[in-house]
Design an enzyme around this catalytic site. Structure first.
Site, PDB file in Angstrom:
ATOM      1  N   ARG A 172       5.573 -15.511   4.343  1.00 29.99           N
ATOM      2  CA  ARG A 172       4.692 -16.554   4.067  1.00 29.99           C
ATOM      3  C   ARG A 172       5.576 -17.968   3.968  1.00 29.99           C
ATOM      4  O   ARG A 172       5.431 -18.918   3.430  1.00 29.99           O
ATOM      5  CB  ARG A 172       4.126 -16.554   2.661  1.00 29.99           C
ATOM      6  CG  ARG A 172       3.308 -15.534   2.677  1.00 29.99           C
ATOM      7  CD  ARG A 172       1.929 -15.547   3.406  1.00 29.99           C
ATOM      8  NE  ARG A 172       0.708 -14.858   3.204  1.00 29.99           N
ATOM      9  CZ  ARG A 172       0.669 -13.722   3.690  1.00 29.99           C
ATOM     10  NH1 ARG A 172       1.382 -13.079   4.625  1.00 29.99           N
ATOM     11  NH2 ARG A 172      -0.303 -12.862   3.525  1.00 29.99           N
ATOM     12  N   SER A 223      -5.304 -15.588  -1.184  1.00 32.68           N
ATOM     13  CA  SER A 223      -4.249 -15.026  -2.378  1.00 32.68           C
ATOM     14  C   SER A 223      -3.726 -16.268  -3.081  1.00 32.68           C
ATOM     15  O   SER A 223      -3.418 -17.194  -2.504  1.00 32.68           O
ATOM     16  CB  SER A 223      -3.085 -14.217  -1.703  1.00 32.68           C
ATOM     17  OG  SER A 223      -3.549 -12.941  -1.051  1.00 32.68           O
ATOM     18  N   GLU A 299       1.150 -19.021  -4.033  1.00 36.88           N
ATOM     19  CA  GLU A 299       0.956 -19.110  -2.471  1.00 36.88           C
ATOM     20  C   GLU A 299       0.337 -20.025  -1.975  1.00 36.88           C
ATOM     21  O   GLU A 299       0.543 -20.651  -0.782  1.00 36.88           O
ATOM     22  CB  GLU A 299       0.381 -17.650  -2.087  1.00 36.88           C
ATOM     23  CG  GLU A 299       0.925 -17.104  -0.724  1.00 36.88           C
ATOM     24  CD  GLU A 299      -0.599 -17.218   0.102  1.00 36.88           C
ATOM     25  OE1 GLU A 299      -0.333 -17.033   1.328  1.00 36.88           O
ATOM     26  OE2 GLU A 299      -1.611 -17.823  -0.187  1.00 36.88           O
TER      27      GLU A 299
HETATM   28  N1  EPU Z   1      -4.619  -4.062  -6.124  1.00 37.80           N
HETATM   29  C1  EPU Z   1      -4.992  -3.722  -7.406  1.00 37.80           C
HETATM   30  N2  EPU Z   1      -5.800  -4.416  -7.779  1.00 37.80           N
HETATM   31  C2  EPU Z   1      -6.212  -5.672  -7.440  1.00 37.80           C
HETATM   32  C3  EPU Z   1      -5.606  -5.915  -6.030  1.00 37.80           C
HETATM   33  C4  EPU Z   1      -4.946  -5.103  -5.571  1.00 37.80           C
HETATM   34  O1  EPU Z   1      -4.504  -2.673  -7.854  1.00 37.80           O
HETATM   35  O2  EPU Z   1      -6.919  -6.283  -7.999  1.00 37.80           O
HETATM   36  C5  EPU Z   1      -3.591  -3.065  -5.323  1.00 37.80           C
HETATM   37  C6  EPU Z   1      -4.484  -2.382  -4.181  1.00 37.80           C
HETATM   38  O3  EPU Z   1      -4.866  -1.222  -4.411  1.00 37.80           O
HETATM   39  C7  EPU Z   1      -3.363  -2.204  -3.151  1.00 37.80           C
HETATM   40  C8  EPU Z   1      -2.383  -3.217  -3.480  1.00 37.80           C
HETATM   41  O4  EPU Z   1      -2.553  -3.674  -4.641  1.00 37.80           O
HETATM   42  O5  EPU Z   1      -3.041  -0.823  -3.321  1.00 37.80           O
HETATM   43  C9  EPU Z   1      -2.057  -4.274  -2.655  1.00 37.80           C
HETATM   44  O6  EPU Z   1      -3.497  -4.900  -2.430  1.00 37.80           O
HETATM   45  P1  EPU Z   1      -4.168  -5.503  -1.026  1.00 37.80           P
HETATM   46  O7  EPU Z   1      -4.180  -4.592  -0.072  1.00 37.80           O
HETATM   47  O8  EPU Z   1      -5.320  -6.469  -1.286  1.00 37.80           O
HETATM   48  O9  EPU Z   1      -2.955  -6.662  -0.412  1.00 37.80           O
HETATM   49  P2  EPU Z   1      -2.375  -7.689  -1.271  1.00 37.80           P
HETATM   50  O10 EPU Z   1      -0.739  -7.538  -1.406  1.00 37.80           O
HETATM   51  O11 EPU Z   1      -3.159  -8.162  -2.546  1.00 37.80           O
HETATM   52  C10 EPU Z   1      -2.010  -9.192   0.984  1.00 37.80           C
HETATM   53  C11 EPU Z   1      -2.113 -10.383   1.471  1.00 37.80           C
HETATM   54  C12 EPU Z   1      -3.395 -10.889   1.900  1.00 37.80           C
HETATM   55  C13 EPU Z   1      -3.849  -9.985   2.785  1.00 37.80           C
HETATM   56  C14 EPU Z   1      -3.622  -8.493   2.558  1.00 37.80           C
HETATM   57  C15 EPU Z   1      -3.857  -7.711   3.582  1.00 37.80           C
HETATM   58  C16 EPU Z   1      -0.341 -11.635   0.226  1.00 37.80           C
HETATM   59  C17 EPU Z   1      -0.140 -12.589  -1.158  1.00 37.80           C
HETATM   60  N3  EPU Z   1      -1.399 -11.147   0.292  1.00 37.80           N
HETATM   61  O12 EPU Z   1      -2.692  -9.128   0.003  1.00 37.80           O
HETATM   62  O13 EPU Z   1      -3.675 -12.210   2.386  1.00 37.80           O
HETATM   63  O14 EPU Z   1      -5.178 -10.183   3.247  1.00 37.80           O
HETATM   64  O15 EPU Z   1      -2.292  -8.228   1.917  1.00 37.80           O
HETATM   65  O16 EPU Z   1      -2.929  -7.518   4.425  1.00 37.80           O
HETATM   66  O17 EPU Z   1       0.523 -11.516   0.978  1.00 37.80           O
HETATM   67  C18 EPU Z   1      -3.777 -14.588   1.928  1.00 37.80           C
HETATM   68  O18 EPU Z   1      -2.796 -14.803   2.085  1.00 37.80           O
HETATM   69  O19 EPU Z   1      -4.652 -15.465   1.372  1.00 37.80           O
HETATM   70  C19 EPU Z   1      -4.351 -13.201   1.958  1.00 37.80           C
HETATM   71  C20 EPU Z   1      -5.618 -12.647   1.487  1.00 37.80           C
END
Ligand code: EPU
Length: 311
Positions: A172, A223, A299
């Site tokens: 990022r 995010s 972020e």
């Molecule tokens: N999870 C939970 N509870 C929640 C949310 C997530 O337990 O309320 C768990 C999910 O079940 C999963 C893990 O946390 O096992 C990761 O969640 P998710 O797959 O939604 O990915 P993330 O790490 O929260 C990142 C990016 C997103 C991108 C997704 C998919 C960052 C900060 N965010 O989210 O990017 O869409 O991966 O690749 O790196 C953005 O940058 O605005 C954004 C949405």
């Protein structure tokens, strides 16, 4: 001092005084910008930048306002939008070139339908090429710098080309300083019919997953926090999971609410102010720090907040 007449005669595009930034942010939050400019074309854009630079008036460049929170009191100085001015893109064999104002989602869609792979999973993400390059945006394992060949930037009134190995990019972050991204080149992968069909299935899966896990129907800025880079208690936990484990989903400050669908999304339920969002950010940070010993880093970029620089 700003000479309005001079600005109006210099810039061919739209110039507005006190434009409400909530009209230009995906959060639908943000007060007035002193000078708001939508240049007409690339030359106009460069002139607008030159205008503020030469008079030492602070200004920011904005794409679709999809990853920022603007202060309720707005922005002192100028805001220059990339949307209208920087809209060209071309696809030649595996080489793709796109201006900073092009929608990333549109570029992802067009390249994939031309059987090129590498950014197809970015379909549906809300920002522009300029913003995505600056912050090395990514989703579902695909990241801008994986396919970036070069970036044309504006620096000190001159354009120049930078290559990824000249930039300290990472998760990022694109490693830019004061350079303004004008255009970028990408090298994508030519897909066979079989690869295209496989990836189409993945695109479809992700579309459904996004709809299931992200609050797409409320104004938001994606995010809010970066994922922590170190593991916690041996687990590598995302910011969303940490916030969820603190029981904060559904917690609200004024009109700002931690999404029930995803802990790392704050949504504007209709009347949220930037102050509401910042209060909620502090509550989240404190709870996560107390419970897990991790200080979550923002972020999203903040605009118009004292002492905080936009990314
Ligand atoms: N999870 C939970 N509870 C929640 C949310 C997530 O337990 O309320 C768990 C999910 O079940 C999963 C893990 O946390 O096992 C990761 O969640 P998710 O797959 O939604 O990915 P993330 O790490 O929260 C990142 C990016 C997103 C991108 C997704 C998919 C960052 C900060 N965010 O989210 O990017 O869409 O991966 O690749 O790196 C953005 O940058 O605005 C954004 C949405």
């Amino acid at each position: 001092m700003l000479n309005m007449q001079e600005l109006l005669s210099l810039v061919k595009g739209r110039v507005a005084i006190g434009e409400e930034m909530r009209e230009h942010t995906s959060f639908r939050i943000g007060g007035p910008a002193d000078f708001f400019i939508e240049p007409m074309d690339r030359q106009d854009f460069i002139r607008a930048v030159g205008f503020f630079t030469s008079r030492r008036i602070p200004f920011v460049i904005l794409g679709r306002g999809s990853n920022i929170l603007v202060h309720d009191e707005g922005i002192r100085g100028g805001v220059i939008m990339t949307g209208t001015a920087l809209q060209q893109f071309s696809i030649k064999k595996q080489q793709v070139e796109a201006d900073a104002g092009v929608s990333v989602s549109l570029l992802a869609e067009k390249t994939f339908s031309s059987s090129l792979g590498g950014i197809e999973l970015l379909q549906g993400i809300p920002g522009t090429v300029g913003g995505a390059v600056r912050m090395n945006a990514g989703a579902w394992g695909q990241e801008i710098f994986q396919v970036l060949s070069w970036v044309e930037v504006l620096r000190g009134g001159r354009t120049s080309v930078l290559y990824p190995d000249e930039l300290e990019y990472g998760y990022r972050q694109g490693g830019f300083g004061s350079e303004i991204v004008l255009r970028a080149g990408f090298r994508l992968k030519r897909l066979s019919e079989r690869e295209h069909a496989e990836r189409s299935r993945r695109v479809q899966e992700i579309r459904l997953q996004r709809a299931r896990t992200q609050p797409l129907s409320f104004p938001n800025a994606g995010s809010v926090f970066k994922n922590p880079e170190r593991s916690i208690g041996g687990e590598s936990l995302s910011a969303g999971a940490l916030i969820d484990r603190c029981g904060l989903k559904g917690y609200s400050c004024g009109g700002a609410l931690v999404s029930e669908l995803h802990g790392n999304f704050i949504v504007n339920t209709g009347s949220a102010s930037a102050a509401d969002v910042m209060k909620l950010v502090e509550v989240i940070r404190n709870r996560v720090a107390e419970r897990f010993g991790v200080v979550l880093e923002l972020e999203i970029g903040l605009l118009g907040f004292d002492g905080v620089i936009c990314r």
